[in-house]
Design a protein around this motif. Structure first.
Motif, PDB file in Angstrom:
ATOM      1  N   ALA A   1      23.492  19.912 -15.366  1.00 58.08           N
ATOM      2  CA  ALA A   1      22.315  19.884 -14.846  1.00 58.08           C
ATOM      3  C   ALA A   1      22.156  20.058 -13.113  1.00 58.08           C
ATOM      4  O   ALA A   1      21.333  20.963 -12.778  1.00 58.08           O
ATOM      5  N   ASN A   2      22.943  19.495 -12.420  1.00 60.00           N
ATOM      6  CA  ASN A   2      23.181  20.166 -11.081  1.00 60.00           C
ATOM      7  C   ASN A   2      23.637  21.343 -10.987  1.00 60.00           C
ATOM      8  O   ASN A   2      22.930  22.139 -10.145  1.00 60.00           O
ATOM      9  N   ASP A   3      24.281  21.877 -11.730  1.00 59.78           N
ATOM     10  CA  ASP A   3      24.695  23.500 -11.463  1.00 59.78           C
ATOM     11  C   ASP A   3      23.449  24.426 -11.851  1.00 59.78           C
ATOM     12  O   ASP A   3      23.532  25.487 -11.333  1.00 59.78           O
TER      13      ASP A   3
ATOM     14  N   PRO B   1      16.254  13.792  -6.906  1.00 59.78           N
ATOM     15  CA  PRO B   1      17.762  14.263  -7.107  1.00 59.78           C
ATOM     16  C   PRO B   1      18.312  13.923  -8.305  1.00 59.78           C
ATOM     17  O   PRO B   1      19.040  14.809  -8.936  1.00 59.78           O
ATOM     18  N   PHE B   2      17.686  13.156  -9.360  1.00 62.87           N
ATOM     19  CA  PHE B   2      18.257  12.881 -10.592  1.00 62.87           C
ATOM     20  C   PHE B   2      17.032  13.415 -11.653  1.00 62.87           C
ATOM     21  O   PHE B   2      17.419  14.264 -12.342  1.00 62.87           O
ATOM     22  N   PHE B   3      15.975  13.178 -11.332  1.00 61.58           N
ATOM     23  CA  PHE B   3      14.956  13.617 -12.207  1.00 61.58           C
ATOM     24  C   PHE B   3      14.572  15.247 -12.417  1.00 61.58           C
ATOM     25  O   PHE B   3      14.316  15.841 -13.399  1.00 61.58           O
ATOM     26  N   THR B   4      14.678  15.729 -11.216  1.00 59.70           N
ATOM     27  CA  THR B   4      14.515  17.202 -11.034  1.00 59.70           C
ATOM     28  C   THR B   4      15.503  17.954 -11.695  1.00 59.70           C
ATOM     29  O   THR B   4      15.058  18.992 -12.744  1.00 59.70           O
ATOM     30  N   PRO B   5      16.630  17.830 -11.760  1.00 55.48           N
ATOM     31  CA  PRO B   5      17.780  18.657 -12.558  1.00 55.48           C
ATOM     32  C   PRO B   5      17.688  18.431 -13.972  1.00 55.48           C
ATOM     33  O   PRO B   5      17.868  19.122 -14.937  1.00 55.48           O
ATOM     34  N   PHE B   6      17.250  17.156 -14.355  1.00 53.11           N
ATOM     35  CA  PHE B   6      16.905  16.604 -15.613  1.00 53.11           C
ATOM     36  C   PHE B   6      15.801  17.470 -16.294  1.00 53.11           C
ATOM     37  O   PHE B   6      16.025  17.753 -17.514  1.00 53.11           O
ATOM     38  N   LYS B   7      14.854  17.459 -15.557  1.00 58.94           N
ATOM     39  CA  LYS B   7      13.726  18.124 -16.026  1.00 58.94           C
ATOM     40  C   LYS B   7      13.949  19.833 -16.332  1.00 58.94           C
ATOM     41  O   LYS B   7      13.567  20.304 -17.393  1.00 58.94           O
ATOM     42  N   LEU B   8      14.942  20.384 -15.328  1.00 59.37           N
ATOM     43  CA  LEU B   8      15.001  21.644 -15.486  1.00 59.37           C
ATOM     44  C   LEU B   8      16.055  21.915 -16.731  1.00 59.37           C
ATOM     45  O   LEU B   8      15.770  22.671 -17.291  1.00 59.37           O
TER      46      LEU B   8
END
Length: 251
Positions: free
Chosen positions: A37-39, A66-73
């Protein structure tokens, strides 16, 4: 339970089954991608990060961002990658109710719609974003530090990507309008000046307030409109030839 209700229940069961398959496909892809997710976010943020001044970074103004934004993407990416499976399930549900000539037309349109949607996303990401972000960062006042919030950036990017992906579906819309008899290629050619003006107006509404982004959306929309008219003309000509052949055989 009446006899007429049995087919309806059967269709509803099949619809539920195909919806579950589509959801499972999205879930499987999501589970495969969630570790990265972060990548994924780093990849989608690269067009902006590459234009930021030296020493400037993106920020998170929300504690959970920092957690939910990559998760949403990751969810959005999983849905986009699962689109062929979703469309295949939709096609499997509606295909039995179509005539043979409708199925021959629908399959290429489904494939083309997926490719055009992906093409619009790729065009926005690799062409529009570098130019737009370069413009935005270059016009910032000297005393303003550019530090974009990661959630705001993701919302902005997803809207633009969806807008370009949807705009690239214009040939499909033109073909469907002509095939259904709502309009004709000749009528659309006469309305070309209005279409060009409408493309620039839509580009103004769907893109950031700069001429570069507006033009980069308006010009492809116009060209895709011309492509749709051309393909509709070819299809109409082919259909007329087939009708003439059938008339000759009957006579």
């Amino acid at each position: 339970m009446t006899d007429n209700s049995v087919p309806l229940i059967t269709h509803l069961i099949e619809l539920r089954s195909r919806l579950l398959r589509a959801v499972v496909a999205i879930l499987v892809i999501f589970l495969c991608l969630v570790y990265f997710a972060n990548d994924l976010y780093h990849w989608i943020a690269e067009p902006l990060v590459a234009q930021l001044p030296e020493g400037s970074n993106m920020i998170a103004t929300n504690v959970a961002a920092p957690f939910f934004t990559p998760f949403k993407l990751t969810i959005v990416v999983a849905m986009a990658l699962a689109m062929p499976v979703v469309l295949h399930q939709a096609w499997g549900f509606i295909a039995p109710g179509l005539y043979r000539h409708e199925r021959r037309l629908a399959i290429p349109l489904l494939v083309m719609s997926v490719l055009l949607f992906y093409g619009g996303i790729a065009f926005a990401f690799y062409v529009v974003f570098p130019l737009a972000f370069s413009f935005f960062t270059s016009v910032a006042p000297d005393d303003v530090v550019i530090a974009t919030d990661i959630s705001s950036y993701l919302d902005f990017v997803l809207k633009i990507l969806f807008a370009f992906g949807l705009a690239f579906e214009i040939p499909i819309a033109v073909i469907l309008l002509c095939v259904s008899g709502v309009t004709s290629p000749a009528s659309l050619r006469k309305k070309r000046p209005y279409v060009i003006v409408a493309a620039f107006v839509i580009g103004m509404l769907l893109t950031p307030p700069d001429v570069i982004s507006q033009t980069l959306l308006a010009l492809p929309m116009w060209l895709l409109f011309e492509l749709g008219v051309l393909m509709s003309s070819l299809y109409s000509r082919q259909r007329d030839d087939q009708n003439e052949e059938e008339s000759d055989v009957k006579s």
